[in-house]
Scaffold this motif. Structure first.
Motif, short mmCIF file in Angstrom:
data_model
loop_
_atom_site.label_atom_id
_atom_site.label_comp_id
_atom_site.label_asym_id
_atom_site.label_seq_id
_atom_site.Cartn_x
_atom_site.Cartn_y
_atom_site.Cartn_z
N UNK A 22 14.84 9.08 66.62
CA UNK A 22 14.54 8.94 65.19
C UNK A 22 13.26 9.68 64.83
N UNK A 23 12.25 9.60 65.68
CA UNK A 23 11.00 10.31 65.41
C UNK A 23 11.19 11.82 65.46
N UNK A 24 11.99 12.30 66.42
CA UNK A 24 12.27 13.74 66.48
C UNK A 24 13.01 14.21 65.24
N UNK A 25 13.97 13.42 64.78
CA UNK A 25 14.68 13.75 63.55
C UNK A 25 13.73 13.77 62.36
N UNK A 26 12.80 12.82 62.35
CA UNK A 26 11.81 12.77 61.27
C UNK A 26 10.92 14.00 61.27
N UNK A 27 10.51 14.45 62.45
CA UNK A 27 9.68 15.65 62.55
C UNK A 27 10.44 16.89 62.10
N UNK A 28 11.71 16.99 62.47
CA UNK A 28 12.52 18.15 62.06
C UNK A 28 12.69 18.19 60.54
N UNK A 29 12.96 17.04 59.95
CA UNK A 29 13.13 16.99 58.50
C UNK A 29 11.82 17.31 57.78
N UNK A 30 10.72 16.82 58.32
CA UNK A 30 9.42 17.11 57.71
C UNK A 30 9.11 18.60 57.80
N UNK A 31 9.42 19.21 58.94
CA UNK A 31 9.19 20.64 59.10
C UNK A 31 10.07 21.45 58.15
N UNK A 32 11.32 21.00 57.97
CA UNK A 32 12.23 21.71 57.06
C UNK A 32 11.73 21.63 55.63
N UNK A 33 11.22 20.49 55.23
CA UNK A 33 10.71 20.35 53.87
C UNK A 33 9.46 21.18 53.67
N UNK A 34 8.62 21.24 54.67
CA UNK A 34 7.42 22.06 54.58
C UNK A 34 7.77 23.53 54.46
N UNK A 35 8.76 23.98 55.23
CA UNK A 35 9.20 25.37 55.15
C UNK A 35 9.83 25.66 53.81
N UNK A 36 10.62 24.72 53.30
CA UNK A 36 11.24 24.90 51.99
C UNK A 36 10.23 24.99 50.89
N UNK A 37 9.18 24.18 50.97
CA UNK A 37 8.12 24.22 49.97
C UNK A 37 7.37 25.54 50.02
N UNK A 38 7.12 26.03 51.23
CA UNK A 38 6.44 27.32 51.36
C UNK A 38 7.30 28.46 50.82
N UNK A 39 8.62 28.36 51.00
CA UNK A 39 9.52 29.40 50.51
C UNK A 39 9.55 29.41 48.99
N UNK A 40 9.46 28.22 48.37
CA UNK A 40 9.52 28.16 46.92
C UNK A 40 8.29 28.77 46.28
N UNK A 41 7.13 28.59 46.93
CA UNK A 41 5.90 29.12 46.33
C UNK A 41 5.63 30.56 46.74
N UNK A 42 6.49 31.15 47.58
CA UNK A 42 6.24 32.50 48.06
C UNK A 42 6.32 33.52 46.93
N UNK A 43 7.18 33.26 45.95
CA UNK A 43 7.32 34.21 44.84
C UNK A 43 6.06 34.27 44.00
N UNK A 44 5.36 33.13 43.86
CA UNK A 44 4.14 33.12 43.07
C UNK A 44 2.99 33.78 43.81
N UNK A 45 2.97 33.65 45.14
CA UNK A 45 1.89 34.23 45.93
C UNK A 45 2.22 35.61 46.46
N UNK A 46 3.38 36.16 46.09
CA UNK A 46 3.83 37.41 46.69
C UNK A 46 2.91 38.57 46.35
N UNK A 47 2.32 38.53 45.16
CA UNK A 47 1.48 39.65 44.75
C UNK A 47 0.23 39.77 45.60
N UNK A 48 -0.23 38.66 46.18
CA UNK A 48 -1.41 38.71 47.03
C UNK A 48 -1.06 39.06 48.46
N UNK A 49 0.22 38.90 48.82
CA UNK A 49 0.62 39.13 50.20
C UNK A 49 1.29 40.49 50.39
N UNK A 50 1.74 41.10 49.33
CA UNK A 50 2.43 42.39 49.46
C UNK A 50 1.46 43.48 49.88
#
Length: 717
Positions: A315-343
């Motif tokens: 259960x803890x491993x599943x919790x860690x995987x889900x937390x990591x997936x949500x963190x990655x999803x959140x980073x992907x959503x904000x990538x468009x706003x920060x793209x101008x500084x990273x390009x």
């Protein structure tokens, strides 16, 4: 009306979902679904209310109700399982009735709008009162459910806490109860409000080892200690030390723990799992996502030591995987706003050349300055009447000001919109004038909410080490390009990894303030400056009335820029609009007066709120002033508890988001203008515009000279 953290009203479309169908786990303020094959795997994070209210989160009414649950007769003994079963049945029944009543209220409201009959009007107030009563009862039962969840079933008495410490060591020996005095320091209170017991001991201070051991005390969850500890433990121990403490307790008790919940080893083992799960749920983004070594250590331990012996490991491993997936999803959503500084520079040049190519046709056909007017479905270019004489000057001024502006960086959204967005400096401030203050307030609020909801209460701790000072504007330009020295002001332990997202919040605030000032000083006429000043003042007023204090204070900072305050346009500003400036200053004084001023009353529980990040950071810095340890080396828990209470409001405000309808075209325009002026030199922009200087008309000046000569001539006669 509100139920389970979601606003419910006449326009609410509710899903017909039974509460037992899905299990919801909260991580970093967000909810996600877990597999339904884990019926006993519920959220262990106590939440912000536990850190804010402490023991007062559960009042005497909850304690009295707990005594009546699970007892069919007065002679029967209380049983925790019987309490759970009875409470679940009551909660399910009340929730169903509440949902049915909401649907009936919505139908009745629609009927009243169509027919406007007297019978419907008389029924609505009564039904509204019933809904309030039912909502209060559901919320009360949810609170009782939370109390049972965190009841003392896995805790130990305080006299056994030294045993908790030695259970993680190889030389396990019996420790006398008096050894507790060397680990923790308490003070007695006359009477506890919740359970009416005399002589309740309240934790005052403790050593790092003692404070970690206190997590296993019987009432640690109920008194809010666990959540307060998760917010503030970095002041006295690192993430690695805390994790190792928990893993040592699990290692020493896992194999010996029996199914009997009354044994100390079982309680220590289960409480260790609960604390570890609460830590992952609440602080994954600030502790595990930023420290890969810490995450790998935890995963390896669970996979090799826990999973083979206990089903909780999977259960803890599943919790860690889900937390990591949500963190990655959140980073992907904000990538468009920060793209101008990273390009890279090549990508930016390609985008700029594309924008230039798209705008060539319009540039060839029109030599006048265009005004952008937005319609409901698209953007159309239209000639501005009466602006012919200033067109040539405007073009020359734009060429001059481009030298003091940073090179524009266009996001990927530029390709999705018409040619009007290809050159932000040609668009000018006219779209701001065309829209109402309320419309712009809503879109700016949604943008601010997107940034605010990514922060965590821990981000506001130890901000001095990040270079945050009372003068926000000067700090941000310094910390954006060079590393910050952590030796002088660092209150965390030297090896403690700190996420620096607060700097992004403050840089974003500084960019908006600079944009406000730049838009005003680049206006070519005093009349346009008055229009923009009025617009920004009205936007700021709408923002603080909607409890978006972040954007309101950012606009105020832009208007209080030294160059902006000296503009002649302030003298011809309407009096009613000018009064808004004083209102904004009064709001700023109110926000700075008390660290918990926005948590007063009940409004923050139902109305969305975005605090000013810089003001909140200053309040936390004030609480951090002074020593954290006593003369005997024990850390002051009363000080840490107050800090946790203040920063907990971040999660409290994130629970109630704004529900405005996003206008992506307007948001894209605003982002482009803010990026365009982000690092602009306001004094250089103002020096290039004659509208920013006090001017005396030639006729009036010559008349003054003639009057002076006439008076001098009269004195000689």
């Amino acid at each position: 009306l509100q139920s389970n953290g979601c606003c419910i009203g006449p326009g609410f479309t509710e899903e017909n979902r039974e509460p037992e169908e899905e299990t919801i786990i909260k991580i970093a303020g967000n909810s996600y679904l877990v597999s339904p094959n884990l019926p006993d795997f519920h959220s262990c994070s106590p939440g912000w209310s536990s850190a804010f209210y402490g023991a007062e989160c559960f009042d005497s009414e909850v304690h009295s109700y707990m005594k009546t649950l699970g007892k069919q007769k007065s002679s029967e003994s209380q049983n925790i399982d019987a309490k759970k079963v009875e409470l679940e049945q009551l909660l399910m029944m009340e929730t169903k009735n509440y949902r049915k009543t909401i649907k009936f209220y919505q139908k009745l409201l629609q009927k009243e709008r169509r027919s406007k009959g007297p019978e419907t009007k008389s029924m609505l107030p009564k039904l509204r009162g019933q809904l309030e009563e039912m909502k209060s009862k559901v919320q009360f039962l949810e609170l009782v459910k939370k109390y049972i969840m965190y009841a003392e079933q896995w805790g130990v008495e305080s006299c056994v806490l030294p045993t908790v410490i030695h259970n993680g060591r190889t030389d396990t020996v019996d420790v006398a109860p008096t050894d507790e005095l060397s680990l923790l320091l308490y003070y007695n209170t006359e009477k506890h409000q919740c359970n009416n017991q005399n002589g309740v001991r309240v934790l005052q201070a403790g050593t790092p080892l003692g404070l970690m051991a206190h997590l296993y005390s019987r009432n640690a969850f109920l008194e809010g200690y666990v959540q307060q500890f998760l917010y503030t433990f970095r002041y006295f121990c690192t993430q690695e030390e805390f994790l190792q403490f928990l893993l040592d307790r699990i290692s020493s008790t896992l194999s010996s723990a029996s199914l009997d919940p009354s044994t100390s080893l079982t309680k220590i083992c289960n409480r260790s799992f609960y604390i570890l799960q609460a830590w992952i749920e609440d602080c994954y983004s600030v502790d595990f996502a930023t420290n890969t070594d810490l995450l790998c250590t935890l995963k390896e331990f669970i996979s090799t030591k826990v999973a083979p012996l206990n089903g909780y490991g999977e259960r803890l491993l599943s919790l860690l995987e889900d937390a990591s997936a949500r963190k990655s999803g959140s980073a992907h959503q904000c990538s468009s706003m920060d793209k101008c500084e990273e390009e890279g520079e090549e990508d930016r040049k390609t985008l700029r050349s594309l924008c230039k190519k798209l705008s060539e046709d319009v540039s060839r056909k029109a030599c006048l300055f265009f005004r952008l007017q937005y319609t409901e479905h698209n953007f159309n270019w239209k000639l501005s009447k009466g602006m012919g004489p200033i067109a040539q000057y405007q073009r020359e001024r734009l060429r001059t000001t481009s030298s003091v502006l940073p090179k524009p960086c266009y996001n990927s959204f530029t390709e999705e919109f018409p040619v009007s967005f290809g050159k932000a400096d040609e668009v000018g401030p006219y779209l701001l004038i065309d829209y109402s203050a309320q419309q712009l307030c809503c879109q700016l609020t949604l943008q601010q909410q997107e940034v605010f909801h990514k922060c965590h209460p821990v981000h506001f701790l130890n901000s001095r080490a990040l270079g945050v000072k009372d003068k926000c504007v000067a700090v941000q330009k310094a910390v954006s390009t060079e590393a910050v020295s952590l030796k002088v002001c660092n209150l965390f332990l030297s090896k403690c990894i700190q996420d620096q997202y607060l700097l992004q919040l403050l840089r974003n605030a500084d960019s908006i303030s600079t944009w406000v000032a730049a838009e005003i000083v680049t206006c070519h006429t005093s009349k346009l400056q008055v229009s923009l000043l009025s617009k920004f003042l009205l936007i700021a007023k709408c923002c603080y009335e909607q409890r978006n204090f972040a954007t309101a204070m950012q606009i105020l900072a832009g208007l209080e820029n030294l160059i902006v305050r000296q503009l002649p346009a302030w003298k011809i500003l309407p009096a009613k609009v000018a009064e808004i400036m004083e209102e904004l200053k009064a709001v700023e004084v109110f926000l700075k007066s008390d660290s918990l001023c926005l948590m007063e009353g009940e409004r923050f529980k139902t109305l969305p709120t975005i605090p000013s990040a810089h003001v909140l950071a200053m309040h936390v810095q004030q609480l951090e002033t002074g020593g954290f340890t006593m003369t005997n080396g024990a850390h002051k828990w009363t000080k840490l508890r107050n800090i946790a209470k203040v920063v907990s409001q971040v999660h409290a405000f994130q629970e109630n988001p704004y529900t405005y309808t996003p206008d992506f075209k307007v948001q894209s325009y605003l982002r482009q203008r803010i990026t365009h002026f982000k690092d602009a030199d306001i004094s250089a922009l103002a020096a290039d515009n004659c509208a920013n200087f006090h001017q005396i008309p030639a006729e009036k000046h010559s008349r003054k000279i003639q009057d002076t000569l006439r008076r001098m001539k009269a004195t000689f006669q």
